[in-house]
Design an enzyme around this catalytic site. Structure first.
Site, PDB file in Angstrom:
ATOM      1  N   ASP A  61      -8.350  -9.248   4.204  1.00  0.00           N
ATOM      2  CA  ASP A  61      -7.675  -7.949   4.764  1.00  0.00           C
ATOM      3  C   ASP A  61      -8.890  -8.222   5.821  1.00  0.00           C
ATOM      4  OD1 ASP A  61      -7.364  -6.118   5.658  1.00  0.00           O
ATOM      5  OD2 ASP A  61      -7.198  -4.538   4.000  1.00  0.00           O
ATOM      6  N   GLU A  94     -13.009  -3.067  11.727  1.00  0.00           N
ATOM      7  CA  GLU A  94     -13.113  -2.295  10.402  1.00  0.00           C
ATOM      8  C   GLU A  94     -14.190  -2.577   9.475  1.00  0.00           C
ATOM      9  OE1 GLU A  94      -9.183  -2.332   8.333  1.00  0.00           O
ATOM     10  OE2 GLU A  94      -9.750  -0.549   6.682  1.00  0.00           O
ATOM     11  N   GLU A 122       0.822  -1.423   0.025  1.00  0.00           N
ATOM     12  CA  GLU A 122      -0.199  -0.238   0.144  1.00  0.00           C
ATOM     13  C   GLU A 122       0.899   1.618   0.045  1.00  0.00           C
ATOM     14  OE1 GLU A 122      -2.639  -0.688   2.952  1.00  0.00           O
ATOM     15  OE2 GLU A 122      -3.854  -1.332   1.930  1.00  0.00           O
TER      16      GLU A 122
HETATM   17  C1  BDP Z   1      -6.263  -2.231   6.237  1.00  0.00           C
HETATM   18  C2  BDP Z   1      -6.709  -0.970   6.407  1.00  0.00           C
HETATM   19  C3  BDP Z   1      -5.799   0.165   6.366  1.00  0.00           C
HETATM   20  C4  BDP Z   1      -4.620  -0.709   7.173  1.00  0.00           C
HETATM   21  C5  BDP Z   1      -3.820  -1.790   6.247  1.00  0.00           C
HETATM   22  C6  BDP Z   1      -3.235  -2.570   6.970  1.00  0.00           C
HETATM   23  O1  BDP Z   1      -7.470  -0.745   5.833  1.00  0.00           O
HETATM   24  O2  BDP Z   1      -6.067   1.089   6.560  1.00  0.00           O
HETATM   25  O3  BDP Z   1      -3.425   0.352   6.789  1.00  0.00           O
HETATM   26  O4  BDP Z   1      -4.843  -2.912   6.010  1.00  0.00           O
HETATM   27  O5  BDP Z   1      -3.031  -3.910   7.274  1.00  0.00           O
HETATM   28  O6  BDP Z   1      -7.512  -3.577   6.423  1.00  0.00           O
HETATM   29  O7  BDP Z   1      -1.557  -2.179   6.690  1.00  0.00           O
END
Ligand code: BDP
Length: 720
Positions: free
Chosen positions: A382, A410, A308
């Site tokens: 996720d 989340e 990311e």
């Molecule tokens: C996702 C989230 C994000 C996190 C990412 C992570 O949306 O904000 O940074 O995981 O685990 O679920 O790095």
């Protein structure tokens, strides 16, 4: 004159029954209200009028303070005795037990290890006493909380013979907290770390945080977000982190920091962060030494790299192993560890994101240093309401692996939905990977059964914030609690844990405990039903992940959209991960693969995770896939209505403040569940082109209405 009267009245009410005055939830499960059952209270008092607790370390003092506080609340004042012989409860490490050492079997001392404890009733009738002992003061601390839990949950003391020790080594809360006190994916207010007032001001809340963690065996805390700010490594912040480490130490909690891989560039002014560059290595070594200068028992680093948009070793053409090992070398002399995350995906959009972590890490098995542990999310995408277990579990036999779960909700309704997550954790932990033969479950792998040489652990992304009740929803505390209990023993059942939690957090009255336990155990499935039934996933609205967004189709990356995951069209719905599709199933063992690939054996829960099926596909129930899906959406929303009704019947068992809080939150949850249901059913109907079966109430609005809804200020999107 008035005040003492009110106080007396309150105490009287308290002793007579459930407190009628309000509770705000701050005390978590560490409420020490008087034991109501007279017979039990008499039994407890007969043992505990005098207790022996030797002076010792800060940790022993913390345990003693907790014991005194707990007992005086539960059974009234107790006196400390100077003599073990006189006391009904004797607490001491094995080496300080004197003559009583004979009561500790050799194998017990070995079995309980450095963090475990033994609780044993000794002596003849009439002279019985309880021995709480351990090899270390840390064991005593855990044993103290365990003993208090026995009383809080009204267990008979009878003949105790308990040996407990944690099944994993690193039991860690990951805070996604930013230096500006926003919390990424946090729904319970701001970060509890008041950086501005640290190091000078130690908020009493830090100690209560530490007590709560110690009570369930959590022994580590990563203070900052995985999307890490380099600020955390500056001296100004290290001094603050040191203050927290000092406050937590008596409670057995070490602190860790998330670090940004590009720190040598951003902070150190170097022109590279290449892990094989000697100057970069030196920079990290110096930084690590500096940290240990402040915090001698610093735990180590958590790293999100090449994911990311975060920098990482791949930025320099190096592997995850190169990156992790470089940091591990810097930490090793101090016994620190690196928790390296497997939640990775690079710039190229893959044919299936579910495959990426396995593809990147499987070839690296055995190449990591001993003090590196790979942190793998429970599922391959996720933290969805339901995912199959991650294919990396069991696929890295020569590499330490810890599981990461998300306590903050989340994808599970933020802090307005009552969702008890332990069934989700159980589901993953109890999954048989078959990687090392039958019964090589995820929990067996995490406990290191197949390679005892490796370090082990579990991490939970914290759901804690500045809200007075810590987690936003009174029942969200159960997710923090159950994570701790499962990290101590991954094989415990969600039901047993809920039982303890309800008794400690609300009341021992079975007329409350039994129905609410059933509701808690159902709650996750309810949410799966109204959000993502039958294996659907990642159809939340974009970015904020609040509410439904199955129509999301236009993001910077295809694998951030919802349509990438549900693949609905007039022909059907679902992600084909069989050999005719992305073939993700090839990453699992042949047994698991066969089970999921074969439509006869693939459980309905995972159907659309692994298969793309026609809307008219005939389900086991005899219904079409479309009818079945609609049924799940309606059942999910209805179950929240039932939960609301149930809660209303339980008012007399709960204090007014928490009763009202839950009641209001359930009303919000119902409204949101109906919105989820209606939006998803209407959206998928545009593909199925089939009617909502008779008997179901029709959605109140049309699809465009749901698509047009905007929710400014959705929480949890904090930035550094
Ligand atoms: C996702 C989230 C994000 C996190 C990412 C992570 O949306 O904000 O940074 O995981 O685990 O679920 O790095």
């Amino acid at each position: 004159m008035k005040r003492p009267f009110i106080a007396l009245f309150a105490i009287a009410v308290c002793w007579l029954g459930q407190p009628v005055f309000a509770e705000n939830g701050y005390d978590l499960w560490l409420r020490y209200y008087p034991v109501k059952d007279r017979v039990l209270r008499a039994q407890y008092r007969s043992y505990l009028r005098e207790i022996y607790f030797p002076v010792g370390s800060d940790r022993l003092k913390a345990a003693q303070t907790e014991l005194t506080r707990g007992l005086s609340g539960l059974i009234g004042p107790v006196s400390q005795s100077g003599s073990a012989a006189q006391s009904g409860l004797v607490v001491a490490t094995i080496d300080k037990l004197g003559a009583l050492q004979r009561s500790v079997p050799q194998d017990a001392a070995k079995e309980i290890g450095t963090e475990g404890f033994m609780l044993k009733t000794i002596g003849q009738a009439g002279h019985r006493k309880i021995l709480l002992t351990a090899n270390t003061d840390k064991g005593i601390l855990y044993g103290t909380f365990y003993f208090l839990r026995l009383l809080q949950t009204n267990r008979k003391l009878g003949a105790l013979d308990i040996r407990e020790h944690p099944k994993t080594m690193f039991r860690i809360l990951d805070h996604w907290d930013n230096p500006n006190r926003t919390v990424e994916r946090g729904y319970a207010g701001f970060s509890i770390w008041n950086w501005h007032k640290l190091p000078g001001y130690i908020d009493p809340r830090y100690l209560d945080y530490a007590r709560a963690n110690a009570s369930v065996g959590i022994n580590g805390s990563v203070l900052n977000n995985v999307n890490a700010s380099v600020q955390m490594l500056t001296p100004a912040y290290l001094i603050k982190a040191k203050a927290l480490a000092d406050a937590f130490r008596p409670y057995g909690i070490r602190i860790y920091l998330s670090v940004k891989f590009s720190s040598p560039v951003e902070l150190g002014g170097l022109n590279t962060a290449d892990p094989l560059d000697p100057v970069v290595m030196k920079w990290w070594k110096n930084k690590v030494n500096e940290i240990y200068g402040y915090i001698p028992d610093f735990g180590g680093f958590l790293v999100k790299a090449n994911s990311e948009g975060q920098p990482g070793p791949q930025t320099y053409g190096r592997s995850h192993a190169d990156g992790a090992n470089m940091l591990a070398d810097a930490l090793a002399p101090h016994k620190g560890i690196v928790m390296w995350r497997a939640f990775v995906y690079d710039d190229k959009v893959p044919d299936d994101r579910a495959k990426q972590a396995y593809n990147e890490f499987k070839p690296l098995d055995g190449l990591f240093k001993d003090n590196v542990i790979i942190q793998v999310k429970n599922g391959p995408i996720d933290f969805q309401p339901r995912e199959p277990f991650h294919p990396l579990f069991g696929a890295l036999p020569h590499t330490p692996v810890m599981m990461e779960v998300q306590l903050t909700q989340e994808y599970l309704g933020f802090s307005t939905h009552l969702v008890y997550e332990a069934p989700l954790f159980n589901e993953c932990l109890n999954s048989d990977t078959y990687m090392m033969g039958k019964n090589s479950t995820v929990s067996a792998i995490l406990e290191g059964k197949y390679n005892p040489r490796l370090i082990t652990g579990m991490a939970g992304v914290a759901n804690i914030g500045t809200d007075i009740n810590w987690c936003g929803h009174p029942f969200a505390q159960a997710n923090w609690y159950s994570f701790g209990r499962l990290s101590w023993d991954p094989q415990q059942s969600a039901s047993d844990i809920a039982d303890d939690w309800l008794r400690m957090t609300f009341t021992n009255d079975l007329r409350f405990v039994e129905p609410m336990k059933q509701e808690m155990l159902r709650s996750r499935e309810n949410t799966v039903n109204y959000m993502t039934p039958l294996g659907l996933h990642h159809i939340m609205s974009a970015n904020g992940h609040y509410g439904p967004g199955p129509w999301t189709d236009n993001m910077a990356r295809a694998d951030w959209t919802a349509v990438y995951y549900h693949k609905a069209d007039t022909g059907g719905i679902g992600f084909d991960r069989t050999r005719s599709g992305s073939n993700t199933l090839a990453q699992y063992s042949p047994q698991v693969r066969a089970r999921f690939e074969n439509l006869e054996t693939c459980p309905d829960e995972y159907l659309l995770w692994f298969h793309h099926l026609s809307w008219r596909y005939k389900m086991r129930s005899g219904k079409t896939l479309w009818q079945e899906m609609v049924g799940h959406y309606y059942a999910g929303a209805d179950s929240v209505k039932q939960l609301q009704r149930r809660w209303d019947t339980l008012q007399s068992y709960v204090d007014s403040e928490r009763f009202l809080a839950v009641k209001q939150l359930l009303a919000i949850q119902y409204e949101e569940a109906v919105r989820w249901r209606d939006a998803c059913v209407l959206y998928f109907q545009t593909f199925s082109q089939m009617p909502i079966p008779p008997g179901y109430e029709k959605p109140e609005h049309d699809l465009n209405y749901y698509k047009s809804l905007k929710f400014p200020g959705v929480p949890g999107q904090g930035i550094n």
